[in-house]
Design an enzyme around this catalytic site. Structure first.
Site, PDB file in Angstrom:
ATOM      1  N   SER A 293       0.882  -1.197   0.053  1.00  0.00           N
ATOM      2  CA  SER A 293      -0.108  -0.198  -0.010  1.00  0.00           C
ATOM      3  C   SER A 293       0.908   1.165  -0.024  1.00  0.00           C
ATOM      4  CB  SER A 293      -0.895  -0.055   1.351  1.00  0.00           C
ATOM      5  OG  SER A 293      -1.886   0.881   1.116  1.00  0.00           O
TER       6      SER A 293
ATOM      7  N   ASP B 209      -9.148  -4.336  -5.793  1.00  0.00           N
ATOM      8  CA  ASP B 209      -8.741  -3.357  -4.970  1.00  0.00           C
ATOM      9  C   ASP B 209      -9.598  -2.099  -5.084  1.00  0.00           C
ATOM     10  OD1 ASP B 209      -7.095  -1.482  -3.392  1.00  0.00           O
ATOM     11  OD2 ASP B 209      -5.259  -2.365  -4.123  1.00  0.00           O
TER      12      ASP B 209
ATOM     13  N   HIS C 278      -7.082  -5.371  -1.781  1.00  0.00           N
ATOM     14  CA  HIS C 278      -5.924  -4.390  -1.322  1.00  0.00           C
ATOM     15  C   HIS C 278      -5.237  -5.094  -0.475  1.00  0.00           C
ATOM     16  CE1 HIS C 278      -3.857  -0.630  -0.792  1.00  0.00           C
ATOM     17  NE2 HIS C 278      -4.110  -0.737   0.530  1.00  0.00           N
TER      18      HIS C 278
END
EC number: 3.1.1.74
Length: 296
Positions: A165, A211, A243
């Protein structure tokens, strides 16, 4: 009784010289082949070996305390018990995440012959560029402040970074700033900057088709497309994944992360077979899409 004539003697001498020359040539060719890659570690790889939860090396751990860490929030170092030198990798968690979310990756990668630090960031809200600085600080820590058991196992010329991320965004940022890195692997990466045309570090970007936090259409894919085609790069999109796919054990992430690091940190061409042409894709595969600048 056998009599050796001058002609036969000359013939035998010529044959002996030829055999000796051939033997010398064989030795000369074999020596460079054996010495061609001093970084090769571990047995010949197989798909099942890379999909397994752990690799061929037994792993030890060392804590990097927050108080002793300069520039990042501490973490855990995973390293092979076997005495040798290895490439070193720093991994950052994502926004609000801690090292526990990436610990599985640290141990798994170390078990394939790397020294790995899974870090905590200074705060869980740190932005990508801050995480880039912290990844860099973590690499420095392993080289200078870790115990001798860790330091003596690291080849300082073979370093790489990974992150999830915003940690993936930090990975991209550091790769753009440190061309000496051997590899970078952003995992479902997030960053406001969409152009990374100055990256020359071999980069594997792993996105996820479901995601909604860092949608591949506005993050992973533009990131990949902006990296020059002259750079060794690959884009792998996980099928039916969100995600947070990198936060739990994932055989696809594990397999291709290890293969990428082996190929570019260890310069081990035995792993090229897993990257070129790459995984099967489609509805029945764990991979929705794969593209690259093969051949590597």
């Amino acid at each position: 009784m056998s009599v050796t004539t001058p002609r036969r003697e000359a013939s035998l001498l010529s044959r002996a010289v030829a055999v000796a020359a051939a033997a010398a040539a064989t030795v000369a060719l074999a020596a460079p082949a054996q010495a061609a890659n001093p970084y090769e570690r571990g047995p010949n790889p197989t798909e099942s070996m890379l999909e397994a939860r752990s690799g061929p090396f037994s792993v030890s751990e060392e804590r990097a305390s927050r108080l002793g860490a300069d520039g990042f929030g501490g973490g855990t170092i995973y390293y092979p018990r076997e005495n040798n030198t290895y490439g070193a990798i720093a991994i950052s968690p994502g926004y609000t995440g801690t090292q526990s979310s990436i610990a599985w990756l640290g141990e798994r990668i170390a078990s394939h012959g790397f020294v790995v630090i899974a870090i905590d960031t200074n705060t869980t809200l740190d932005q990508p560029d801050s995480r880039a600085r912290q990844l860099n600080a973590a690499l420095d820590y392993m080289l200078t402040d870790a115990s001798s058991s860790v330091r003596n196992r690291i080849d300082a010329s073979r370093l790489a970074v990974m992150g999830h991320s915003m940690g993936g965004g930090g990975t991209l940022r550091l790769a753009s700033q440190r061309p000496d890195l051997k590899a970078a692997i952003p995992l479902t990466p997030w960053h406001l900057n969409k152009s990374w045309r100055d990256i020359t570090v071999p980069t594997l970007i792993i996105g996820a088709d479901l995601d909604t936090i860092a949608p591949v259409s506005s993050h992973s894919e533009p990131f990949y497309n902006s990296i020059p085609s002259s750079t060794d790069k690959a884009y792998l999109e996980l099928n039916n994944a969100t995600h947070f796919a990198p936060n739990i054990t994932n055989k696809t992430i594990g397999m291709y992360s290890v293969a990428w690091l082996k190929r570019f940190v260890d310069e081990d061409t035995r792993y090229t077979q897993f990257l070129c042409p790459g995984p099967r894709t489609g509805l029945l595969s764990d991979v929705d899409e794969y593209r690259s600048t093969c051949p590597f």
